[in-house]
Design a protein around this motif. Sequence first.
Motif, PDB file in Angstrom:
ATOM      1  N   SER A  86      11.543  17.200  -1.911  1.00 46.45           N
ATOM      2  CA  SER A  86      11.529  15.737  -1.961  1.00 46.45           C
ATOM      3  C   SER A  86      10.091  15.234  -2.022  1.00 46.45           C
ATOM      4  CB  SER A  86      12.232  15.164  -0.726  1.00 46.45           C
ATOM      5  OG  SER A  86      13.576  15.552  -0.669  1.00 46.45           O
ATOM      6  N   GLN A  87       9.857  14.280  -2.916  1.00 48.12           N
ATOM      7  CA  GLN A  87       8.532  13.693  -3.043  1.00 48.12           C
ATOM      8  C   GLN A  87       8.347  12.615  -1.976  1.00 48.12           C
ATOM      9  OE1 GLN A  87       6.381  15.113  -5.442  1.00 48.12           O
ATOM     10  NE2 GLN A  87       8.158  16.486  -5.423  1.00 48.12           N
ATOM     11  N   GLN A  88       7.254  12.695  -1.219  1.00 48.69           N
ATOM     12  CA  GLN A  88       7.025  11.791  -0.097  1.00 48.69           C
ATOM     13  C   GLN A  88       6.099  10.645  -0.497  1.00 48.69           C
ATOM     14  OE1 GLN A  88       5.461  14.124   3.114  1.00 48.69           O
ATOM     15  NE2 GLN A  88       7.400  15.183   3.504  1.00 48.69           N
ATOM     16  N   CYS A  89       6.401   9.456   0.027  1.00 44.67           N
ATOM     17  CA  CYS A  89       5.560   8.282  -0.207  1.00 44.67           C
ATOM     18  C   CYS A  89       5.495   7.464   1.077  1.00 44.67           C
ATOM     19  CB  CYS A  89       6.113   7.438  -1.357  1.00 44.67           C
ATOM     20  SG  CYS A  89       5.135   5.970  -1.739  1.00 44.67           S
ATOM     21  N   PHE A  90       4.290   7.300   1.607  1.00 46.18           N
ATOM     22  CA  PHE A  90       4.081   6.490   2.811  1.00 46.18           C
ATOM     23  C   PHE A  90       3.759   5.065   2.373  1.00 46.18           C
ATOM     24  CE2 PHE A  90       1.282   4.815   6.181  1.00 46.18           C
ATOM     25  CZ  PHE A  90       2.152   4.922   7.257  1.00 46.18           C
ATOM     26  N   THR A 144      15.837   8.519  -0.151  1.00 43.41           N
ATOM     27  CA  THR A 144      16.085   8.273   1.267  1.00 43.41           C
ATOM     28  C   THR A 144      14.816   7.703   1.880  1.00 43.41           C
ATOM     29  OG1 THR A 144      17.645  10.119   1.385  1.00 43.41           O
ATOM     30  CG2 THR A 144      16.792   9.288   3.467  1.00 43.41           C
ATOM     31  N   SER A 145      14.956   6.679   2.688  1.00 43.27           N
ATOM     32  CA  SER A 145      13.782   6.078   3.319  1.00 43.27           C
ATOM     33  C   SER A 145      14.110   5.691   4.756  1.00 43.27           C
ATOM     34  CB  SER A 145      13.312   4.847   2.537  1.00 43.27           C
ATOM     35  OG  SER A 145      14.281   3.811   2.573  1.00 43.27           O
ATOM     36  N   ILE A 146      13.073   5.686   5.574  1.00 45.23           N
ATOM     37  CA  ILE A 146      13.191   5.183   6.937  1.00 45.23           C
ATOM     38  C   ILE A 146      11.967   4.315   7.195  1.00 45.23           C
ATOM     39  CG2 ILE A 146      12.088   7.257   7.918  1.00 45.23           C
ATOM     40  CD1 ILE A 146      13.938   6.770  10.393  1.00 45.23           C
ATOM     41  N   LEU A 195       8.545   5.617   5.335  1.00 45.87           N
ATOM     42  CA  LEU A 195       8.412   6.805   4.501  1.00 45.87           C
ATOM     43  C   LEU A 195       9.575   6.874   3.524  1.00 45.87           C
ATOM     44  CD1 LEU A 195       6.883   9.544   4.025  1.00 45.87           C
ATOM     45  CD2 LEU A 195       8.512  10.558   5.646  1.00 45.87           C
ATOM     46  N   ASP A 196       9.265   7.061   2.230  1.00 45.36           N
ATOM     47  CA  ASP A 196      10.264   7.232   1.181  1.00 45.36           C
ATOM     48  C   ASP A 196      10.307   8.693   0.758  1.00 45.36           C
ATOM     49  OD1 ASP A 196      10.697   4.533   1.250  1.00 45.36           O
ATOM     50  OD2 ASP A 196       9.527   4.091  -0.549  1.00 45.36           O
ATOM     51  N   LEU A 197      11.518   9.218   0.609  1.00 43.45           N
ATOM     52  CA  LEU A 197      11.713  10.590   0.131  1.00 43.45           C
ATOM     53  C   LEU A 197      12.537  10.545  -1.146  1.00 43.45           C
ATOM     54  CD1 LEU A 197      12.621  12.345   3.512  1.00 43.45           C
ATOM     55  CD2 LEU A 197      10.405  12.345   2.359  1.00 43.45           C
ATOM     56  N   ASN A 198      11.907  10.869  -2.275  1.00 40.64           N
ATOM     57  CA  ASN A 198      12.607  10.912  -3.560  1.00 40.64           C
ATOM     58  C   ASN A 198      13.093  12.334  -3.802  1.00 40.64           C
ATOM     59  OD1 ASN A 198      12.153   8.136  -4.536  1.00 40.64           O
ATOM     60  ND2 ASN A 198       9.999   8.732  -4.495  1.00 40.64           N
ATOM     61  N   GLU A 199      14.396  12.520  -3.681  1.00 40.86           N
ATOM     62  CA  GLU A 199      14.969  13.846  -3.788  1.00 40.86           C
ATOM     63  C   GLU A 199      15.075  14.285  -5.248  1.00 40.86           C
ATOM     64  OE1 GLU A 199      18.687  13.780  -1.770  1.00 40.86           O
ATOM     65  OE2 GLU A 199      17.871  12.769   0.000  1.00 40.86           O
ATOM     66  N   PRO A 200      14.884  15.579  -5.522  1.00 40.46           N
ATOM     67  CA  PRO A 200      15.048  16.076  -6.895  1.00 40.46           C
ATOM     68  C   PRO A 200      16.456  15.776  -7.399  1.00 40.46           C
ATOM     69  CG  PRO A 200      14.057  17.752  -5.487  1.00 40.46           C
ATOM     70  CD  PRO A 200      14.527  16.642  -4.587  1.00 40.46           C
ATOM     71  N   GLY A 201      16.552  15.234  -8.592  1.00 39.31           N
ATOM     72  CA  GLY A 201      17.846  14.836  -9.125  1.00 39.31           C
ATOM     73  C   GLY A 201      18.157  15.528 -10.437  1.00 39.31           C
ATOM     74  N   SER A 202      19.385  15.373 -10.886  1.00 40.74           N
ATOM     75  CA  SER A 202      19.791  15.913 -12.177  1.00 40.74           C
ATOM     76  C   SER A 202      19.374  14.940 -13.270  1.00 40.74           C
ATOM     77  CB  SER A 202      21.307  16.125 -12.192  1.00 40.74           C
ATOM     78  OG  SER A 202      21.977  14.875 -12.102  1.00 40.74           O
ATOM     79  N   SER A 203      19.804  15.212 -14.490  1.00 40.55           N
ATOM     80  CA  SER A 203      19.434  14.345 -15.608  1.00 40.55           C
ATOM     81  C   SER A 203      20.083  12.969 -15.505  1.00 40.55           C
ATOM     82  CB  SER A 203      19.827  15.008 -16.928  1.00 40.55           C
ATOM     83  OG  SER A 203      21.231  15.266 -16.950  1.00 40.55           O
ATOM     84  N   LYS A 204      21.186  12.864 -14.743  1.00 42.05           N
ATOM     85  CA  LYS A 204      21.904  11.598 -14.644  1.00 42.05           C
ATOM     86  C   LYS A 204      21.869  10.990 -13.241  1.00 42.05           C
ATOM     87  CE  LYS A 204      25.131  12.924 -18.327  1.00 42.05           C
ATOM     88  NZ  LYS A 204      26.554  13.170 -18.677  1.00 42.05           N
ATOM     89  N   TRP A 205      21.724  11.825 -12.214  1.00 41.19           N
ATOM     90  CA  TRP A 205      21.769  11.341 -10.842  1.00 41.19           C
ATOM     91  C   TRP A 205      20.404  11.449 -10.185  1.00 41.19           C
ATOM     92  CZ3 TRP A 205      26.012   9.052  -8.744  1.00 41.19           C
ATOM     93  CH2 TRP A 205      27.238   9.236  -9.395  1.00 41.19           C
ATOM     94  N   VAL A 220       0.872  -1.178   0.000  1.00 40.88           N
ATOM     95  CA  VAL A 220       0.000   0.000   0.000  1.00 40.88           C
ATOM     96  C   VAL A 220       0.905   1.223   0.000  1.00 40.88           C
ATOM     97  CG1 VAL A 220      -1.809   1.278   1.201  1.00 40.88           C
ATOM     98  CG2 VAL A 220      -1.805  -1.231   1.261  1.00 40.88           C
ATOM     99  N   ALA A 221       0.752   2.092  -0.998  1.00 33.99           N
ATOM    100  CA  ALA A 221       1.586   3.287  -1.122  1.00 33.99           C
ATOM    101  C   ALA A 221       0.701   4.508  -1.294  1.00 33.99           C
ATOM    102  CB  ALA A 221       2.548   3.157  -2.297  1.00 33.99           C
ATOM    103  N   TYR A 222       0.964   5.543  -0.487  1.00 39.06           N
ATOM    104  CA  TYR A 222       0.204   6.795  -0.546  1.00 39.06           C
ATOM    105  C   TYR A 222       1.172   7.934  -0.811  1.00 39.06           C
ATOM    106  CZ  TYR A 222      -2.335  10.894   1.150  1.00 39.06           C
ATOM    107  OH  TYR A 222      -2.901  12.139   1.267  1.00 39.06           O
ATOM    108  N   ARG A 223       0.925   8.697  -1.888  1.00 38.17           N
ATOM    109  CA  ARG A 223       1.810   9.789  -2.286  1.00 38.17           C
ATOM    110  C   ARG A 223       1.076  11.119  -2.243  1.00 38.17           C
ATOM    111  NH1 ARG A 223       2.657   5.422  -5.541  1.00 38.17           N
ATOM    112  NH2 ARG A 223       4.801   4.635  -5.692  1.00 38.17           N
ATOM    113  N   ARG A 224       1.720  12.102  -1.646  1.00 41.27           N
ATOM    114  CA  ARG A 224       1.166  13.447  -1.594  1.00 41.27           C
ATOM    115  C   ARG A 224       1.891  14.347  -2.596  1.00 41.27           C
ATOM    116  NH1 ARG A 224       1.100  15.971   4.189  1.00 41.27           N
ATOM    117  NH2 ARG A 224       3.328  15.493   4.015  1.00 41.27           N
ATOM    118  N   PRO A 225       1.144  15.247  -3.267  1.00 39.91           N
ATOM    119  CA  PRO A 225       1.802  16.144  -4.232  1.00 39.91           C
ATOM    120  C   PRO A 225       2.644  17.190  -3.515  1.00 39.91           C
ATOM    121  CG  PRO A 225      -0.514  16.735  -3.971  1.00 39.91           C
ATOM    122  CD  PRO A 225      -0.303  15.452  -3.198  1.00 39.91           C
TER     123      PRO A 225
END
Length: 360
Positions: A87-91, A142-144, A128-138, A76-81
């Motif tokens: 960083s994009q959050q996902c519970f 981060t998750s806990i 909780l997953d945090l998808n950090e803004p990345g460059s075109s290649k990287w 079960v994954a819940y994402r908030r805009p």
Amino acid sequence: MGAQKSIHAGKAKIDVNVDFTHKLCASMMVPSLRDTGSPLSLVIGSVCIKHPNLFGGSEKLDVSWDKGLYDSNILVAYRRPRPQWLSQQCFVIQHSLSPEVAVHGTPLDNFSRSGSGGVNLSRFSVGLDLNEPGSSKWSNTTSIKFEHVRPVNDGGRSITRDLEGFPVTCSGDAHDSMVVLKQETRYAKANDCSFSRFSMQVEQGIPVLSKWLIFNRFKFVASKGVKLGPAFLLASLTGGSIVGDMAPYQAFAVGGLGSVRGYGEGAVGSGRSCLVANTELTLPLCKMLEGSVFLDCGSDMGSGRHVPGNPALRHGKPGSGVGFGYGLRFKSPFGHFQVDYAINAFQQKTVYFGVTNHAS
């Protein structure tokens, strides 16, 4: 030999996929891990429910259930805009049940396959997953999460020891608990003639309570693909290590499809460290058919004896192994079919099948 269906219920979308194909392929390769007379045991499938706007603010909800021959996974994954510069959050809440063959399984037929060791893992996690803004290649994630791992036997009952009387948890109790902070970094670069990929995962166990696991675990995967005329050469290197508290199921397993072909899952070894190298050359034979030759090798780097209970030594695993062979890749608008013929260092031959219901 499967069926797919997409259903729209309001704004929600339900994807259903039922597949009988893998049952036929697996029956020719692996023995049954448990005796079950349920008709559902013949079915491999998945159900996925997606809602793109749960509370009217573009919140996304994904619910999925995947069932294999002997395993299952509920997610079960819940994402908030959030703004793109944050960083994009996902519970995430997840529960899985799977046989622990890679570490506790018994090698059979000159290490070409692994039989059940009577140990299965029931895992429950919330985090909780945090998808950090990345460059075109990287890119960085981060998750806990809090994770609860409970070993069970083939009948579903909790166990603290394997069939030979050795502990299957780090705490010695019927379960292990841990809070894990994970950092993953990925790099990708591609052009018309080649591509490069690299990923690094670092996990740190946080000692919230005295019996919770404290460890540091890292794993990396580096791959390079190069076009050589009509052929394509792919090489990859995978490695990792763990220090600190450790349960046997946390060991790095070497052997099997995706590792060293020609061996059963984990039949080469299982240790605190590992290193696996894969090389594959693919050559088109016609419009929809490709041929390939491959060479795999891997080792636990002599770290198998440092795993609690030393399951690799007790099961007679060699600790290192080499597999080579050839295969065919057939691609059509109706699906992809893959077959690999591998030979291990003990001259034992294994055939691997892969089938998908639709072209990816």
